[in-house]
Scaffold this motif. Structure first.
Motif, PDB file in Angstrom:
ATOM      1  N   GLU A  44     -30.148 -52.214  -9.853  1.00 16.42           N
ATOM      2  CA  GLU A  44     -29.739 -51.992  -8.482  1.00 16.42           C
ATOM      3  C   GLU A  44     -28.462 -50.825  -8.638  1.00 16.42           C
ATOM      4  O   GLU A  44     -27.892 -50.614  -9.636  1.00 16.42           O
ATOM      5  CB  GLU A  44     -29.291 -53.064  -7.675  1.00 16.42           C
ATOM      6  CG  GLU A  44     -28.058 -53.857  -8.312  1.00 16.42           C
ATOM      7  CD  GLU A  44     -27.679 -54.831  -7.463  1.00 16.42           C
ATOM      8  OE1 GLU A  44     -28.547 -55.678  -7.081  1.00 16.42           O
ATOM      9  OE2 GLU A  44     -26.299 -54.938  -7.085  1.00 16.42           O
ATOM     10  N   TYR A  95     -25.672 -48.584  -5.894  1.00 17.35           N
ATOM     11  CA  TYR A  95     -25.004 -48.213  -4.582  1.00 17.35           C
ATOM     12  C   TYR A  95     -24.424 -46.758  -4.570  1.00 17.35           C
ATOM     13  O   TYR A  95     -23.252 -46.915  -5.475  1.00 17.35           O
ATOM     14  CB  TYR A  95     -24.176 -49.441  -4.243  1.00 17.35           C
ATOM     15  CG  TYR A  95     -23.622 -49.123  -2.794  1.00 17.35           C
ATOM     16  CD1 TYR A  95     -24.125 -49.239  -1.544  1.00 17.35           C
ATOM     17  CD2 TYR A  95     -22.274 -48.635  -2.810  1.00 17.35           C
ATOM     18  CE1 TYR A  95     -23.595 -49.208  -0.513  1.00 17.35           C
ATOM     19  CE2 TYR A  95     -21.388 -48.455  -1.506  1.00 17.35           C
ATOM     20  CZ  TYR A  95     -22.439 -48.658  -0.394  1.00 17.35           C
ATOM     21  OH  TYR A  95     -21.644 -48.543   0.835  1.00 17.35           O
ATOM     22  N   GLU A 155     -14.488 -40.361  -4.754  1.00 15.62           N
ATOM     23  CA  GLU A 155     -15.545 -40.815  -5.841  1.00 15.62           C
ATOM     24  C   GLU A 155     -16.396 -39.438  -5.900  1.00 15.62           C
ATOM     25  O   GLU A 155     -17.424 -39.408  -5.476  1.00 15.62           O
ATOM     26  CB  GLU A 155     -16.386 -41.839  -5.200  1.00 15.62           C
ATOM     27  CG  GLU A 155     -17.239 -42.379  -6.449  1.00 15.62           C
ATOM     28  CD  GLU A 155     -18.145 -43.494  -5.794  1.00 15.62           C
ATOM     29  OE1 GLU A 155     -18.148 -43.804  -4.722  1.00 15.62           O
ATOM     30  OE2 GLU A 155     -19.071 -43.791  -6.771  1.00 15.62           O
ATOM     31  N   TYR A 214      -8.919 -40.103   3.405  1.00 18.35           N
ATOM     32  CA  TYR A 214     -10.296 -40.776   2.681  1.00 18.35           C
ATOM     33  C   TYR A 214     -11.516 -39.995   2.811  1.00 18.35           C
ATOM     34  O   TYR A 214     -11.803 -39.966   3.853  1.00 18.35           O
ATOM     35  CB  TYR A 214     -10.313 -42.261   2.860  1.00 18.35           C
ATOM     36  CG  TYR A 214     -11.088 -42.867   2.011  1.00 18.35           C
ATOM     37  CD1 TYR A 214     -10.647 -43.542   0.728  1.00 18.35           C
ATOM     38  CD2 TYR A 214     -12.549 -43.008   2.258  1.00 18.35           C
ATOM     39  CE1 TYR A 214     -11.605 -44.148  -0.134  1.00 18.35           C
ATOM     40  CE2 TYR A 214     -13.341 -43.613   1.329  1.00 18.35           C
ATOM     41  CZ  TYR A 214     -12.992 -44.167   0.364  1.00 18.35           C
ATOM     42  OH  TYR A 214     -13.732 -44.763  -0.532  1.00 18.35           O
ATOM     43  N   ASP A 249     -16.612 -48.158 -11.765  1.00 21.03           N
ATOM     44  CA  ASP A 249     -16.573 -48.127 -10.288  1.00 21.03           C
ATOM     45  C   ASP A 249     -17.153 -49.055  -9.599  1.00 21.03           C
ATOM     46  O   ASP A 249     -17.244 -49.196  -8.432  1.00 21.03           O
ATOM     47  CB  ASP A 249     -16.917 -46.665  -9.747  1.00 21.03           C
ATOM     48  CG  ASP A 249     -15.820 -45.644 -10.213  1.00 21.03           C
ATOM     49  OD1 ASP A 249     -14.859 -45.790 -10.571  1.00 21.03           O
ATOM     50  OD2 ASP A 249     -16.198 -44.394  -9.995  1.00 21.03           O
ATOM     51  N   ARG A 250     -18.366 -49.907 -10.500  1.00 21.93           N
ATOM     52  CA  ARG A 250     -18.754 -50.775  -9.584  1.00 21.93           C
ATOM     53  C   ARG A 250     -18.732 -52.244 -10.344  1.00 21.93           C
ATOM     54  O   ARG A 250     -18.928 -52.315 -11.745  1.00 21.93           O
ATOM     55  CB  ARG A 250     -20.387 -50.370  -9.655  1.00 21.93           C
ATOM     56  CG  ARG A 250     -20.905 -49.214  -8.840  1.00 21.93           C
ATOM     57  CD  ARG A 250     -20.721 -49.259  -7.413  1.00 21.93           C
ATOM     58  NE  ARG A 250     -21.024 -48.180  -6.634  1.00 21.93           N
ATOM     59  CZ  ARG A 250     -20.310 -47.077  -6.307  1.00 21.93           C
ATOM     60  NH1 ARG A 250     -18.959 -47.194  -6.793  1.00 21.93           N
ATOM     61  NH2 ARG A 250     -20.704 -46.140  -5.791  1.00 21.93           N
ATOM     62  N   ARG A 300     -22.973 -43.205  -2.660  1.00 29.76           N
ATOM     63  CA  ARG A 300     -22.579 -42.635  -1.319  1.00 29.76           C
ATOM     64  C   ARG A 300     -22.050 -41.403  -1.166  1.00 29.76           C
ATOM     65  O   ARG A 300     -21.625 -40.911  -2.395  1.00 29.76           O
ATOM     66  CB  ARG A 300     -21.376 -43.703  -0.792  1.00 29.76           C
ATOM     67  CG  ARG A 300     -20.357 -44.045  -1.789  1.00 29.76           C
ATOM     68  CD  ARG A 300     -19.374 -45.050  -1.213  1.00 29.76           C
ATOM     69  NE  ARG A 300     -18.261 -45.262  -2.280  1.00 29.76           N
ATOM     70  CZ  ARG A 300     -17.192 -45.545  -1.947  1.00 29.76           C
ATOM     71  NH1 ARG A 300     -16.736 -45.913  -0.928  1.00 29.76           N
ATOM     72  NH2 ARG A 300     -16.373 -45.557  -3.036  1.00 29.76           N
ATOM     73  N   HIS A 325     -13.795 -47.404  -6.016  1.00 28.31           N
ATOM     74  CA  HIS A 325     -14.369 -48.654  -6.523  1.00 28.31           C
ATOM     75  C   HIS A 325     -15.078 -49.367  -5.365  1.00 28.31           C
ATOM     76  O   HIS A 325     -14.754 -49.452  -4.234  1.00 28.31           O
ATOM     77  CB  HIS A 325     -13.378 -49.463  -7.109  1.00 28.31           C
ATOM     78  CG  HIS A 325     -13.007 -49.169  -8.424  1.00 28.31           C
ATOM     79  ND1 HIS A 325     -13.360 -49.836  -9.709  1.00 28.31           N
ATOM     80  CD2 HIS A 325     -11.915 -48.348  -8.903  1.00 28.31           C
ATOM     81  CE1 HIS A 325     -12.917 -49.068 -10.535  1.00 28.31           C
ATOM     82  NE2 HIS A 325     -12.137 -47.927 -10.086  1.00 28.31           N
ATOM     83  N   ILE A 326     -16.318 -50.298  -5.835  1.00 28.05           N
ATOM     84  CA  ILE A 326     -16.896 -50.827  -4.896  1.00 28.05           C
ATOM     85  C   ILE A 326     -17.226 -52.115  -5.544  1.00 28.05           C
ATOM     86  O   ILE A 326     -17.725 -52.228  -6.811  1.00 28.05           O
ATOM     87  CB  ILE A 326     -18.334 -50.366  -4.511  1.00 28.05           C
ATOM     88  CG1 ILE A 326     -18.339 -48.902  -3.625  1.00 28.05           C
ATOM     89  CG2 ILE A 326     -19.222 -51.333  -3.641  1.00 28.05           C
ATOM     90  CD1 ILE A 326     -17.852 -49.334  -2.265  1.00 28.05           C
ATOM     91  N   LYS A 351     -20.161 -56.434  -9.915  1.00 30.71           N
ATOM     92  CA  LYS A 351     -21.021 -57.295  -9.027  1.00 30.71           C
ATOM     93  C   LYS A 351     -20.777 -58.574  -9.442  1.00 30.71           C
ATOM     94  O   LYS A 351     -20.679 -58.874 -10.639  1.00 30.71           O
ATOM     95  CB  LYS A 351     -22.286 -56.949  -8.919  1.00 30.71           C
ATOM     96  CG  LYS A 351     -23.098 -57.973  -8.284  1.00 30.71           C
ATOM     97  CD  LYS A 351     -24.880 -57.513  -8.062  1.00 30.71           C
ATOM     98  CE  LYS A 351     -25.324 -58.513  -7.083  1.00 30.71           C
ATOM     99  NZ  LYS A 351     -26.647 -58.465  -7.181  1.00 30.71           N
ATOM    100  N   LYS A 404     -19.725 -51.860 -14.275  1.00 29.15           N
ATOM    101  CA  LYS A 404     -20.157 -50.620 -14.565  1.00 29.15           C
ATOM    102  C   LYS A 404     -18.979 -49.763 -14.221  1.00 29.15           C
ATOM    103  O   LYS A 404     -18.115 -50.408 -13.372  1.00 29.15           O
ATOM    104  CB  LYS A 404     -21.357 -49.935 -13.887  1.00 29.15           C
ATOM    105  CG  LYS A 404     -22.581 -50.753 -14.314  1.00 29.15           C
ATOM    106  CD  LYS A 404     -24.141 -50.196 -13.768  1.00 29.15           C
ATOM    107  CE  LYS A 404     -24.310 -50.470 -12.770  1.00 29.15           C
ATOM    108  NZ  LYS A 404     -25.524 -50.395 -12.175  1.00 29.15           N
TER     109      LYS A 404
END
Lengths: 386, 216
Positions: free
Chosen positions: A318, A320, A253, A247, B88-89, A322, B146-147, B91, B86
């Motif tokens: 917001e 996120y 990603e 990973y 890959d995201r 990485r 994905h998160i 909430k 969205k």
């Protein structure tokens, strides 16, 4: 109950108490750090029973600087210089994911050439960090050559970064919208020369250090972190890949232009201390491969920075984002309330996540294995404390 | 916490598990949270308070992400509020009383197996604190990018939430950090105590909005 039986049970009770006391006496508490040079700015206490560690309690926070709070008082651009302080050796990566998150919030398109340049800067920085880590790992396993060699070779890459950014460490180079300045004249040839030399040196590192029977004996089969435990503990980076999980954020990603680069995720299946030390070397080798492709595919000319407003701000929202840093996934969670300053910034760093594996691995190991296990976690205390 | 939760990861050579064994004293942190001692029902999350864009038009949803949330919505229905979807995201926001059950469902059915980060955000204007778990997956390749952001809200004057440590072992230090930085007490967490701050810290949790940096 007769007198005799009572006496016996009384004796048994006393005997048990004596045994219990003796057990408590046997355990010895040792404090490792924060002054101890082998632990960095980090303290943990271990309880040992003879030669074996039975308890470990990490106590980070000696270099906590409140980076997340400081972010709330500065605008998106002013935040860059202080955000790279947690990992000055890997400063391009720690500002990379911040830039990605800000670009998503403020809605900035990054020029294609800038995407290549900042990927090159990040790969070079990954090598600077990993060499520094390898030097410390070497000296604490009693191998002073392995301290001297990476420290010397690191200078060459630092010089390269100095030519690129103007600073030896803390480059503040990756910014929202691209990079701060274009690459200097002749950089490409110099970089290629350096990478070729460095690949040769990696082979020598392997011969003198990784194939050293002393190192093998001290690390092979020591402190196994199984695949299941690695997933449960949520470790990341080289620790995760040493436990047999391929990973890597660059593959999982892909950000910027990493989806156009052909590379393999390096991982091992032995799950031991040796694998955790060996995967960073494999990463450095793969990184050389990536830098060559980046230099080859980079557009010859073009913009290196998107034009920004003086006080960039975006709509409330917001993000996120990485990246894969030298110590694993490095994520930024940024909440914006529509003003030029972030409302909340959370930095999710690999070191902090890998810390959970330290007590898990140390309990049951021998005290003599502690340095190799601790440093195999690729732990950077300043980054974990933020 | 139920018996089935695998809190310790199995001991090596039969030695005691290190981190969860010591249940230290409850906090002496100087917020209002610990004083009442009762678990207050958290307020209903209000819909117009967030600084987050609310987008829930079904037509815009990316297909893959829609599949993930559909299974959740069909099981838990109205208690799940989708904040955004969205690429890959995702909430979602859930009430704090259901969070452990929903988190377990996410782990067992949806394939998210670890928490990357836990962040608490203080919203003094609406009087609540949002705690958000960023969940990722190592085991399933199709989820690797994905998160899933699982969020919940609690009253900031009596900030108490159930801990997810029984579901995701990886939240241990993150929740401990949220406790000292924002002052959210996590029920069933083995150690709600100091981690990064100095031992003699006698101020309010520093990431609360009332805490000001000197000279700023």
């Amino acid at each position: 109950m007769s007198d005799q039986e009572e006496r016996i049970s009384e004796t048994t009770r006393l005997g048990l108490e004596i045994v219990k006391e003796a057990e408590e006496d046997r355990l010895m508490t040792l404090s490792v750090g924060p002054q101890h040079p082998g632990s960095g700015h980090f303290r943990f206490t271990v309880k040992v029973d003879g030669d074996y560690i039975v308890d470990c309690d990490p106590d980070p926070g000696y270099v906590h600087r409140g980076e997340e709070k400081m972010c709330e008082y500065r605008n998106f651009i002013q935040n860059i210089p202080h955000l790279e302080r947690p990992v000055i050796h890997d400063s391009s990566n720690i500002t990379y994911s911040y830039s990605l998150a800000v670009e998503e919030l403020v809605k900035i398109d990054v020029p294609r050439r800038a995407q290549f340049i900042r990927a090159i800067a990040s790969e070079l920085n990954r090598q600077i960090y990993t060499l520094y880590w390898l030097a410390i790992y070497g000296i604490f396993l009693g191998h002073s050559t392995m301290f001297m060699w990476p420290t010397g070779d690191r200078e060459l890459i630092i010089d390269l970064m100095e030519a690129l950014t103007g600073a030896r460490v803390t480059h503040a180079y990756n910014i929202p919208g691209g990079v701060r300045n274009d690459i200097p004249y002749g950089f490409k040839d110099r970089c290629l020369r350096q990478v070729s030399y460095f690949e040769k040196r990696l082979k020598e590192y392997e011969d003198i250090f990784y194939n050293n029977p002393l190192l093998r004996q001290r690390t092979e089969g020591v402190a196994i972190l199984t695949k299941e435990d690695a997933i449960k503990l949520g470790v990341t980076g080289s620790v995760l890949r040493a436990s047999g999980i391929p990973y890597d954020i660059r593959k999982a990603e892909p950000y910027d232009i990493y989806d156009e680069i052909d590379f393999n995720v390096q991982y091992m299946k032995t799950c031991d201390s040796f694998a955790r030390a060996y995967v960073p070397l494999l990463d450095m080798r793969e990184s050389c491969h990536i830098i060559r492709q980046l230099l080859d595919k980079m557009p010859e000319s073009g913009e290196v920075r998107a034009k920004l407003q003086p006080n960039p701000k975006g709509p409330p929202g917001e993000a996120y984002r990485r990246v894969e840093s030298g110590r694993g996934a490095l994520g930024y969670y940024i909440v914006s309330d529509g003003t030029p300053r972030p409302y909340r910034v959370k930095i999710s760093v690999g070191s902090f996540r890998n810390l959970l594996a330290l007590p898990h691995l140390l309990v049951g190991s021998k005290l003599g294995d502690m340095p190799s296990v601790y440093w195999s976690l690729n732990y950077w205390p300043v980054e974990a404390d933020r | 916490m139920s018996k089935s939760d695998d809190l310790s990861l199995g001991n090596i050579k039969g030695k005691p598990s290190p981190t969860v064994a010591s249940n230290k004293a409850l906090p002496s942190i100087s917020t209002k949270q610990g004083e009442t001692g009762s678990v207050a029902a958290p307020p209903k999350p209000s819909s117009n308070n967030t600084s987050v864009q609310v987008k829930s038009e079904e037509a815009e949803l990316p297909q893959f992400e829609k599949g993930i949330i559909d299974s959740l919505v069909s099981k838990y229905g109205d208690s799940i509020k989708i904040i955004y979807v969205k690429p890959d995201r995702i909430k979602i926001e859930v009430p704090s009383k259901d969070i452990v059950e929903i988190a377990r469902h996410i782990r067992d059915e949806s394939g998210f197996d670890h928490a990357e980060s836990v962040s608490a955000t203080d919203y003094p204007k609406t009087g609540d604190i949002e705690v958000i778990y960023h969940l990722g997956s190592y085991t399933r390749d199709d989820l690797s990018s994905h998160i899933l952001s699982l969020s919940t809200r609690t009253d900031r004057n009596n900030a108490r939430l159930p801990s997810l440590i029984g579901v995701f072992r990886s939240v241990e230090y993150h929740e401990r950090e949220s406790f000292e930085m924002v002052g959210v007490y996590f029920d069933n967490h083995p150690r709600n105590d100091r981690f990064l701050l100095p031992e003699d810290w006698a101020d309010i949790p520093p990431l609360r909005k009332e805490f000001r940096i000197k000279g700023r």
